[in-house]
Design a protein around this motif. Structure first.
Motif, PDB file in Angstrom:
ATOM      1  N   GLY A 159      39.992  44.745  45.767  1.00 31.47           N
ATOM      2  CA  GLY A 159      38.653  44.175  45.624  1.00 31.47           C
ATOM      3  C   GLY A 159      37.966  44.626  44.355  1.00 31.47           C
ATOM      4  N   VAL A 160      37.974  45.922  44.099  1.00 31.84           N
ATOM      5  CA  VAL A 160      37.303  46.399  42.878  1.00 31.84           C
ATOM      6  C   VAL A 160      38.087  46.005  41.629  1.00 31.84           C
ATOM      7  CG1 VAL A 160      36.099  48.292  44.039  1.00 31.84           C
ATOM      8  CG2 VAL A 160      38.331  48.721  43.001  1.00 31.84           C
ATOM      9  N   ALA A 163      37.321  42.362  40.903  1.00 28.85           N
ATOM     10  CA  ALA A 163      35.949  42.254  40.392  1.00 28.85           C
ATOM     11  C   ALA A 163      35.896  42.702  38.939  1.00 28.85           C
ATOM     12  CB  ALA A 163      35.004  43.086  41.250  1.00 28.85           C
ATOM     13  N   THR A 164      36.631  43.755  38.652  1.00 32.25           N
ATOM     14  CA  THR A 164      36.659  44.268  37.282  1.00 32.25           C
ATOM     15  C   THR A 164      37.285  43.263  36.325  1.00 32.25           C
ATOM     16  OG1 THR A 164      36.848  46.521  38.121  1.00 32.25           O
ATOM     17  CG2 THR A 164      37.504  46.132  35.831  1.00 32.25           C
ATOM     18  N   ARG A 166      37.492  40.089  36.663  1.00 32.90           N
ATOM     19  CA  ARG A 166      36.590  38.950  36.468  1.00 32.90           C
ATOM     20  C   ARG A 166      35.510  39.283  35.461  1.00 32.90           C
ATOM     21  NH1 ARG A 166      37.282  37.158  42.211  1.00 32.90           N
ATOM     22  NH2 ARG A 166      35.710  38.682  42.814  1.00 32.90           N
ATOM     23  N   TYR A 167      34.963  40.473  35.572  1.00 31.01           N
ATOM     24  CA  TYR A 167      33.923  40.888  34.637  1.00 31.01           C
ATOM     25  C   TYR A 167      34.472  40.893  33.214  1.00 31.01           C
ATOM     26  CZ  TYR A 167      30.127  43.683  32.660  1.00 31.01           C
ATOM     27  OH  TYR A 167      29.079  44.139  31.900  1.00 31.01           O
ATOM     28  N   GLU A 170      34.993  37.470  31.936  1.00 31.42           N
ATOM     29  CA  GLU A 170      33.702  36.836  31.695  1.00 31.42           C
ATOM     30  C   GLU A 170      33.114  37.283  30.367  1.00 31.42           C
ATOM     31  OE1 GLU A 170      31.411  36.897  35.373  1.00 31.42           O
ATOM     32  OE2 GLU A 170      29.678  37.297  34.073  1.00 31.42           O
TER      33      GLU A 170
END
Lengths: 194, 194
Positions: A159-160, A163-164, A166-167, A170
């Motif tokens: 999960g982390v 998320a990382t 994706r950041y 982005e």
DNA sequence: CCAAAACTGGCACTCAGTGGCACTTTAAGG
DNA sequence: CCTTAAAGTGCCACTGAGTGCCAGTTTTGG
């Protein structure tokens, strides 16, 4: 390498190359398998002997990466605690991603633009999660509670990580991925009690 | 309710019911959209005006659940810290899942047996993750670091939740889901420093 | 050089999903 | 009521992914 292997590898590469070109020029959905086959000089029927489906073309390194991850996980087996193992692995991948930044970003733009590809990416994440869960499990020992803890931890970890990533995507791969990774793993380790 | 609305609801229900029957009797892939339409007394073309695709039939409560989750998240906005909010929400859903245990388990068996459905489920998880990230973000305030923290936390949260659900499903819904949920959120809160 | 095994191509087929258009049903106002 | 616009439905034709089958070719190993 035996001739047969060589040829197979060549066909595979041809298909990947053809697909890559078309995908990036015209988009994933606008590209038909027939076109890819034509470019690669191979029949449609043969295509499906090399790839399960069109999506698989967008993740040609899927198995490689997973295997490398598994190897690294095994290698990190004697680190002080599981998260430290992940920290090391994270450094490795962060470096690799930074080096191939442009290609990886392009690939990701493609993936993000097509729901079907996003779905496949989740499938890949799932493989990684399972791999981690298995590793953690070995650490935590027997018993249902240990099993649950291993799985929870693996779930939180992927999960982390996701998320990382994706950041990072982005922000066009500008931030220092290694640092972001460490931050993520801090969260995994310390929790999110505010 | 205006007649038009009523009819639409009826058609939707008919399609869901027909699909459910076929899916559980013959399996998802063995069921064609045409058969479902025939059962529901509706044309194929109309089917696609009600559902984006065949998979959507397997998650008829998708939007409901998400909306309820969003509402609960909003409601839990003034709890001491984000995890406490989740704990409350977790209790609610745990109860609901336990009550509808049989149906939910059957549904999940179906999902787990079809890769395409597993993929859709991940998509749903993603919605929940985004919802949580937005909520957490409001708590954590401005700035890139807060943003990252919110997203990491949301990622970890959905990770442990999914892992928990899988465990629960695997154990045929026997364990106390509320307790498992609290255990998961403990992990989220305290981290996994062994 | 030969036979078995592996690989390929082509064909016909099923099924998901889409666009377009004519037709029917509902809503809403006079 | 009656009419008319809007919303909804059915049908048809089409594309494209993915599969089963079988006949023909290429590689391998003895």
């Amino acid at each position: 390498m035996p001739l047969r292997e060589t040829k197979k590898a060549a066909v595979r590469q041809a298909l990947i190359a053809a697909a890559n070109g078309r995908f990036h020029r015209h988009g994933f959905e606008q590209t038909t398998i027939d076109e890819i086959c034509a470019d690669a000089g191979v029949s449609r029927r043969t295509f499906f002997r090399y790839f399960e489906n069109k999506e698989a073309l967008a993740f040609p390194h899927r198995t490689d990466r997973l295997e490398r991850f598994l190897a690294l996980l095994d290698g990190a087996d004697q680190s002080a605690n599981p998260v430290d193992g992940l920290r090391a692995i994270c450094q490795t991948f962060a470096h690799e991603y930074s080096v191939n930044r442009v290609a990886i970003l392009a690939q990701q733009r493609l993936v993000d633009s097509v729901p079907a590809l996003v779905a496949r990416e989740h499938e890949i994440d799932r493989d990684w999660e399972t791999a981690m869960a298995t590793t953690f499990r070995r650490r935590f020992g027997r018993g249902a509670a240990a099993e649950r803890r291993a799985r929870l931890m693996a779930g939180a970890a992927i999960g982390v990580i996701r998320a990382t990533m994706r950041y990072w995507y982005e922000k066009d791969g500008k931030p220092d991925l290694a640092r972001l990774g460490q931050e993520a793993l801090d969260g995994l380790e310390q929790g999110f009690l505010s």
